[in-house]
Motif scaffolding. Structure first.
Motif, mmCIF file in Angstrom:
data_model
loop_
_atom_site.group_PDB
_atom_site.id
_atom_site.type_symbol
_atom_site.label_atom_id
_atom_site.label_comp_id
_atom_site.label_asym_id
_atom_site.label_seq_id
_atom_site.Cartn_x
_atom_site.Cartn_y
_atom_site.Cartn_z
ATOM 1 N N ARG A 118 -12.344 7.590 1.732
ATOM 2 C CA ARG A 118 -10.761 8.239 1.192
ATOM 3 C C ARG A 118 -10.642 7.434 -0.255
ATOM 4 N NH1 ARG A 118 -8.565 9.126 5.354
ATOM 5 N NH2 ARG A 118 -8.543 11.249 5.468
ATOM 6 N N ARG A 119 -10.768 5.935 -0.082
ATOM 7 C CA ARG A 119 -10.397 5.419 -1.248
ATOM 8 C C ARG A 119 -11.428 5.538 -2.502
ATOM 9 N NH1 ARG A 119 -10.515 -1.330 -1.174
ATOM 10 N NH2 ARG A 119 -12.646 -0.771 -0.994
ATOM 11 N N GLN A 120 -12.547 5.907 -2.178
ATOM 12 C CA GLN A 120 -13.364 6.261 -3.289
ATOM 13 C C GLN A 120 -13.372 7.903 -3.804
ATOM 14 O OE1 GLN A 120 -15.809 4.106 -4.487
ATOM 15 N NE2 GLN A 120 -14.981 2.728 -3.022
ATOM 16 N N VAL A 121 -12.747 8.499 -3.070
ATOM 17 C CA VAL A 121 -12.416 9.857 -3.313
ATOM 18 C C VAL A 121 -11.106 9.918 -4.133
ATOM 19 C CG1 VAL A 121 -11.945 12.279 -2.596
ATOM 20 C CG2 VAL A 121 -13.549 10.917 -1.212
ATOM 21 N N LEU A 122 -10.408 8.961 -3.884
ATOM 22 C CA LEU A 122 -9.157 8.923 -4.699
ATOM 23 C C LEU A 122 -9.418 8.412 -6.105
ATOM 24 C CD1 LEU A 122 -6.201 7.364 -2.572
ATOM 25 C CD2 LEU A 122 -6.002 9.127 -4.088
ATOM 26 N N ALA A 157 0.646 -1.415 -0.021
ATOM 27 C CA ALA A 157 0.208 -0.003 -0.036
ATOM 28 C C ALA A 157 0.991 1.111 0.017
ATOM 29 C CB ALA A 157 -0.982 0.041 1.224
ATOM 30 N N VAL A 158 1.824 1.274 0.787
ATOM 31 C CA VAL A 158 2.590 2.599 0.826
ATOM 32 C C VAL A 158 3.359 2.979 -0.324
ATOM 33 C CG1 VAL A 158 4.515 3.616 2.260
ATOM 34 C CG2 VAL A 158 2.683 2.340 3.556
ATOM 35 N N PRO A 159 4.011 1.822 -1.046
ATOM 36 C CA PRO A 159 4.959 2.108 -2.260
ATOM 37 C C PRO A 159 3.866 2.763 -3.239
ATOM 38 C CG PRO A 159 5.615 0.411 -1.377
ATOM 39 C CD PRO A 159 4.527 0.535 -0.469
ATOM 40 N N PRO A 174 -7.355 0.731 -11.653
ATOM 41 C CA PRO A 174 -7.816 -0.777 -11.276
ATOM 42 C C PRO A 174 -6.824 -1.377 -9.945
ATOM 43 C CG PRO A 174 -6.517 -0.908 -13.245
ATOM 44 C CD PRO A 174 -6.717 0.599 -12.798
ATOM 45 N N LEU A 175 -5.912 -0.899 -9.865
ATOM 46 C CA LEU A 175 -4.936 -1.341 -8.822
ATOM 47 C C LEU A 175 -5.410 -0.649 -7.438
ATOM 48 C CD1 LEU A 175 -1.444 -1.052 -10.429
ATOM 49 C CD2 LEU A 175 -2.923 -3.319 -10.001
ATOM 50 N N LEU A 176 -6.057 0.244 -7.460
ATOM 51 C CA LEU A 176 -6.181 1.280 -6.185
ATOM 52 C C LEU A 176 -7.158 0.424 -5.099
ATOM 53 C CD1 LEU A 176 -6.813 4.930 -6.034
ATOM 54 C CD2 LEU A 176 -8.051 3.523 -4.376
ATOM 55 N N PRO A 177 -8.296 -0.231 -5.624
ATOM 56 C CA PRO A 177 -9.291 -1.082 -4.698
ATOM 57 C C PRO A 177 -8.587 -2.524 -4.359
ATOM 58 C CG PRO A 177 -10.145 -1.227 -6.648
ATOM 59 C CD PRO A 177 -8.949 -0.399 -7.032
ATOM 60 N N VAL A 178 -7.507 -3.052 -5.213
ATOM 61 C CA VAL A 178 -6.851 -4.031 -4.646
ATOM 62 C C VAL A 178 -5.474 -3.723 -3.764
ATOM 63 C CG1 VAL A 178 -5.273 -5.872 -5.396
ATOM 64 C CG2 VAL A 178 -7.248 -5.103 -7.186
ATOM 65 N N LEU A 179 -5.083 -2.859 -3.768
ATOM 66 C CA LEU A 179 -3.948 -2.409 -2.811
ATOM 67 C C LEU A 179 -4.137 -1.685 -1.778
ATOM 68 C CD1 LEU A 179 -1.018 -1.859 -5.569
ATOM 69 C CD2 LEU A 179 -1.677 -3.956 -4.350
ATOM 70 N N LEU A 180 -5.259 -0.836 -1.685
ATOM 71 C CA LEU A 180 -5.581 0.045 -0.257
ATOM 72 C C LEU A 180 -6.745 -0.483 0.088
ATOM 73 C CD1 LEU A 180 -5.210 3.410 -1.767
ATOM 74 C CD2 LEU A 180 -3.466 2.259 -0.799
#
Length: 517
Positions: A81-85, A18-20, A185-191
């Motif tokens: 926050r994830r949805q706003v991102l 998540a952090v990287p 597409p990576l955002l909901p997987v990694l966060l």
């Protein structure tokens, strides 16, 4: 005072990937203006942008970002926050997509404004998310990794963007939307999901007043090259300062302000603000003026300049990792900040030995020092913003880091250009006298040399005769040397103030801990 790290959200485990990933997302905020500015010359020619329109095109994304960044931080707390991102990434794709396909200047400006709002949102939301996915004791290490990936992404993509801009400005503007589309597409997987607080209410008077203050101030300092007494500089800059005072008065009477005004009385928070202004000021001075020096004086191409600045950026990126690992106690935070300030000032003073014929090799070590100093300051400074954020105000408080950074960067960008002009002009007469009576020197020629000094634009120097270019080179180098000395003194002063505030803040924390015990 209860900090964000005392909040239950801070107990979520660190996600290795998540952090990287958050660092890569944050790098978009650096990549986007860099690529757009590189492509602006060709875009301006194609869309017939001149004068005020061209100036607006160069800064509209920054102004749009300054006006909305605190709102985006609030939305990260108010909504998930994830949805706003994800929404911000879609907005970024749309904004730069509009600019890339724009048939005229109007649509180009619209697209760049939308992109500015979006990249500001991506930066502040990704920064705040680091505090959510990291345990309190891991925050320093996580921020070090976040900085590493942020700067690494910026280095790689900026080099690619520069190459694309040589072929087509539209192709270059397509780079950031492509990266955003790959990240989406990576955002909901990694966060992980991040809890929202739907009970929060927007403080519109506070948000509007501070947005207007920042836009006015940034507009003013962008005209610093016209002189510190010019109405174009004084009126908007002073109006911005006054409006910020009005903002503070408004917030004192609000039951639910953007974030508590009492934060400004906390030493650790104000230390973070002052150090952010100092470090961004230094970064702007070095990044802009070395670029101008290599292009104007030593005739580097834009791609050569990008490669020449790699030691600075690499040290800034890599140095953040050990800085994050070394963080722990408040004493170590102070030691890291102090060490970073000393190294940064030494780097600026070393740079001040610059001359027109200075070899590239002689400037590598100053770049290493400046980059390393910035890294040692950036990580503890970022941690202070997170640690001082009260529950329910993580987004706006961490977004204020971006606001103060813009403030410092704009000051460094504008003030350094004005100082090079002033110091260089003071030395111009001496340089002309050295020519002797064998060289014809006219007031018109002198005016052209002064125009180059004041603008730092390579295009202004193309029509100068060889002897005038030689004079301009010596004069510019002299002006740059004086500017770097002043920058070192100013950064040293601000650094000392931030360390004093940090000591006061740590004493405040000990008193609070004793009262709770």
């Amino acid at each position: 005072m209860t900090t964000f790290l005392d909040h239950p959200m801070g107990a979520q485990p660190t996600r290795t990937q998540a952090v990287p990933f958050l660092g890569v997302l944050a790098s978009l905020q650096l990549i986007d203006p860099s690529v757009a500015n590189t492509a602006l010359v060709k875009a301006a020619q194609a869309l017939e942008m001149q004068g005020a329109t061209l100036s607006l095109a160069a800064c509209i994304s920054t102004l749009a970002q300054a006006a909305t960044v605190l709102l985006m931080g609030f939305l990260g707390d108010r909504l998930e926050r994830r949805q706003v991102l994800m929404a911000a990434l879609l907005m970024l794709i749309a904004g730069d997509g509009i600019a890339m396909a724009a048939p005229d200047a109007g649509l180009y400006l619209l697209g760049r404004a939308v992109a500015g709002i979006a990249v500001g949102a991506v930066l502040v939301l990704s920064f705040a998310a680091v505090g959510v996915v990291s345990r309190p004791e891991q925050l320093g290490k996580a921020l070090g990794v976040w900085h590493l990936w942020t700067i690494t992404g910026f280095i790689a993509a900026s080099l690619i963007g520069g190459l694309l801009a040589n072929s087509s400005w539209r192709l270059a503007l397509g780079l950031v939307p492509l990266l955003a589309a790959l990240c989406l597409p990576l955002l909901p997987v990694l966060l992980p999901e991040m809890p929202a607080n739907p009970k929060l209410r927007a403080d519109w008077p506070g948000l509007v007043s501070i947005a207007a203050a920042m836009v006015l101030f940034l507009t003013g300092v962008s005209h610093a090259a016209k002189g510190f007494t010019a109405p174009q500089f004084l009126v908007p800059t002073l109006s911005g300062v006054v409006l910020f005072g009005v903002h503070l008065l408004i917030e004192r009477s609000r039951q639910e302000p953007i974030f508590p005004v009492a934060l400004y009385s906390r030493g650790c928070f104000t230390a973070a603000i002052v150090s952010a202004i100092a470090s961004n000021f230094a970064w702007a001075v070095v990044q802009l003026q070395t670029s101008n020096f290599w292009q104007l004086v030593q005739h580097f191409s834009t791609s050569q300049v990008a490669l020449a600045q790699l030691p600075l950026l690499v040290c800034f990126a890599v140095g953040a990792v050990p800085a994050g690992r070394l963080m722990g106690s408040s004493r170590r935070t102070t030691q890291l900040m102090a060490g970073g300030i000393v190294i940064l000032v030494l780097g600026l003073l070393w740079f001040a030995a610059i001359r027109a014929d200075s070899s590239y090799g002689s400037l590598v070590m100053p770049m290493v020092l400046v980059g390393s100093g910035l890294a040692l300051i950036a990580v503890p400074q970022s941690a202070l913003f997170v640690q001082e954020a009260p529950p329910g105000a993580l987004g706006p408080v961490t977004a204020f880091r971006t606001t103060t950074g813009q403030f410092g960067f704009a000051l460094g960008f504008a003030a350094s250009g004005a100082m090079v002009d002033d110091f260089g002009s003071a030395n111009l007469h001496e340089q002309v006298l050295k020519l002797g009576s064998t060289t014809v020197w006219s007031s018109e020629l002198e005016a052209k040399v002064r125009a180059v000094l004041g603008s730092g634009m390579l295009s202004h120097a193309k029509d100068l005769p060889a002897k005038a270019i030689e004079v301009m080179s010596d004069t510019y180098a002299s002006g740059l040397a004086g500017t770097l000395v002043v920058a070192a003194l100013l950064v040293g002063l601000l650094g000392a103030i931030s360390l004093l505030l940090l000591v006061i803040g740590q004493q405040q924390r000990r008193v609070e801990q004793g009262a709770r015990a």
